[in-house]
Design an enzyme around this catalytic site. Structure first.
Site, mmCIF file in Angstrom:
data_model
loop_
_atom_site.group_PDB
_atom_site.id
_atom_site.type_symbol
_atom_site.label_atom_id
_atom_site.label_comp_id
_atom_site.label_asym_id
_atom_site.label_seq_id
_atom_site.Cartn_x
_atom_site.Cartn_y
_atom_site.Cartn_z
ATOM 1 N N LYS A 9 0.834 -1.195 0.000
ATOM 2 C CA LYS A 9 0.000 0.000 0.000
ATOM 3 C C LYS A 9 0.879 1.260 0.000
ATOM 4 C CE LYS A 9 -3.744 -2.517 2.356
ATOM 5 N NZ LYS A 9 -4.573 -2.639 3.586
ATOM 6 N N TYR A 49 -11.888 -3.152 -3.457
ATOM 7 C CA TYR A 49 -12.432 -3.338 -2.105
ATOM 8 C C TYR A 49 -13.968 -3.349 -2.103
ATOM 9 C CZ TYR A 49 -7.958 -3.007 0.424
ATOM 10 O OH TYR A 49 -6.703 -3.259 0.939
ATOM 11 N N PHE A 57 -15.432 2.695 7.483
ATOM 12 C CA PHE A 57 -14.079 3.122 7.126
ATOM 13 C C PHE A 57 -13.827 3.083 5.614
ATOM 14 C CE2 PHE A 57 -14.000 -1.410 8.277
ATOM 15 C CZ PHE A 57 -13.472 -1.968 7.114
ATOM 16 N N ARG A 85 -1.074 -14.639 4.084
ATOM 17 C CA ARG A 85 -1.797 -13.927 5.155
ATOM 18 C C ARG A 85 -1.061 -14.040 6.491
ATOM 19 N NH1 ARG A 85 -6.521 -10.786 4.059
ATOM 20 N NH2 ARG A 85 -7.490 -11.615 5.945
ATOM 21 N N ARG A 102 2.916 -6.682 9.365
ATOM 22 C CA ARG A 102 2.176 -5.652 10.100
ATOM 23 C C ARG A 102 2.623 -5.581 11.556
ATOM 24 N NH1 ARG A 102 -3.631 -7.356 7.454
ATOM 25 N NH2 ARG A 102 -3.540 -6.055 5.576
ATOM 26 N N ASN A 112 -1.858 0.010 7.274
ATOM 27 C CA ASN A 112 -1.293 -1.300 7.622
ATOM 28 C C ASN A 112 -0.456 -1.938 6.514
ATOM 29 O OD1 ASN A 112 -3.397 -2.044 6.000
ATOM 30 N ND2 ASN A 112 -4.378 -3.411 7.486
ATOM 31 N N GLU A 126 -8.738 -10.845 -8.002
ATOM 32 C CA GLU A 126 -7.835 -9.697 -7.842
ATOM 33 C C GLU A 126 -6.722 -9.726 -8.887
ATOM 34 O OE1 GLU A 126 -8.789 -9.300 -3.061
ATOM 35 O OE2 GLU A 126 -6.796 -9.952 -3.672
HETATM 36 P P1 ATP Z 1 -6.469 -6.300 3.154
HETATM 37 O O1 ATP Z 1 -7.733 -6.684 2.404
HETATM 38 O O2 ATP Z 1 -6.058 -4.874 2.919
HETATM 39 O O3 ATP Z 1 -5.378 -7.302 2.948
HETATM 40 P P2 ATP Z 1 -7.498 -7.516 5.527
HETATM 41 O O4 ATP Z 1 -7.980 -8.595 4.616
HETATM 42 O O5 ATP Z 1 -6.578 -7.891 6.636
HETATM 43 O O6 ATP Z 1 -6.771 -6.363 4.722
HETATM 44 P P3 ATP Z 1 -10.125 -6.349 5.454
HETATM 45 O O7 ATP Z 1 -11.194 -6.658 6.421
HETATM 46 O O8 ATP Z 1 -10.195 -6.906 4.079
HETATM 47 O O9 ATP Z 1 -8.722 -6.741 6.150
HETATM 48 O O10 ATP Z 1 -10.003 -4.761 5.409
HETATM 49 C C1 ATP Z 1 -9.353 -4.128 4.310
HETATM 50 C C2 ATP Z 1 -8.560 -2.946 4.815
HETATM 51 O O11 ATP Z 1 -9.473 -1.974 5.329
HETATM 52 C C3 ATP Z 1 -7.629 -3.238 5.983
HETATM 53 O O12 ATP Z 1 -6.385 -3.748 5.595
HETATM 54 C C4 ATP Z 1 -7.469 -1.859 6.590
HETATM 55 O O13 ATP Z 1 -6.522 -1.072 5.844
HETATM 56 C C5 ATP Z 1 -8.848 -1.279 6.395
HETATM 57 N N1 ATP Z 1 -9.652 -1.484 7.607
HETATM 58 C C6 ATP Z 1 -10.230 -2.624 8.032
HETATM 59 N N2 ATP Z 1 -10.869 -2.452 9.184
HETATM 60 C C7 ATP Z 1 -10.694 -1.150 9.513
HETATM 61 C C8 ATP Z 1 -11.109 -0.313 10.588
HETATM 62 N N3 ATP Z 1 -11.833 -0.812 11.592
HETATM 63 N N4 ATP Z 1 -10.728 0.984 10.572
HETATM 64 C C9 ATP Z 1 -9.993 1.499 9.574
HETATM 65 N N5 ATP Z 1 -9.561 0.776 8.518
HETATM 66 C C10 ATP Z 1 -9.912 -0.523 8.483
HETATM 67 MG MG MG Z 2 -9.085 -8.178 2.901
#
Ligand code: ATP
Ligand code: MG
Length: 137
Positions: A9, A49, A57, A85, A102, A112, A126
């Site tokens: 990112k 997304y 968020f 992961r 992370r 993150n 993706e």
């Molecule tokens: P990613 O899809 O980015 O790999 P992830 O699968 O661990 O992350 P997801 O639930 O898919 O988590 O959320 C996507 C992204 O949205 C997170 O990586 C984070 O940057 C953001 N995000 C998720 N939860 C929150 C929150 N509570 N507040 C702010 N940002 C959030």
């Molecule tokens: Mg995710």
């Protein structure tokens, strides 16, 4: 062979973590099959997304992803989706184990550093979105 979509990112790129992140995936034994620096627009980020549309968020997440260039990658290898992961660590840095990307480099869920596909099916979608030209052979 299984593939995952991994994206560094904008904060990861700006903080100079590209080499560190690539190194962790390489040392684990995965193979790099696609790599490019890209800036994406709002529509593209919202598509990536789309599963999170409606979350409180979501808008902040999209602003974050379009705030600077990202590094889009395809990594390949046995169980690369689930293992990727684990290398990345939990979504919220407060929950990410030390030794994960992370856990070692982030303190804020909204910054993150890295994305990894959450299933083989997500990875397929993706990779098709980010690499319409297909992987390097
Ligand atoms: P990613 O899809 O980015 O790999 P992830 O699968 O661990 O992350 P997801 O639930 O898919 O988590 O959320 C996507 C992204 O949205 C997170 O990586 C984070 O940057 C953001 N995000 C998720 N939860 C929150 C929150 N509570 N507040 C702010 N940002 C959030
Ligand atoms: Mg995710």
């Amino acid at each position: 062979m299984e593939q995952s979509f991994i994206m560094i990112k904008p904060d990861g790129v700006q903080r100079g973590l590209v080499g560190e992140i690539i190194s962790r995936f390489e040392k684990k034994g995965f193979s790099l099959r696609g790599l490019k620096l890209m800036s994406v627009d709002r529509a593209f980020a919202e598509n990536h997304y789309s599963d999170l549309a409606g979350k409180p968020f979501f808008n902040g997440l999209i602003e974050y992803i379009i705030s600077g260039p990202v590094v889009a990658m395809i990594w390949e290898g046995k169980n690369v989706v689930a293992t990727g992961r684990k290398i990345i660590g939990a979504t919220k840095p407060v929950d990410s184990d030390v030794g994960t990307i992370r856990g070692d480099f982030a303190i804020d869920v909204g910054r993150n550093i890295i994305h990894g596909s959450d299933s083989v099916e997500s990875a397929r979608k993706e990779i098709a979105l980010w690499f319409p030209e297909g992987p390097v052979n």
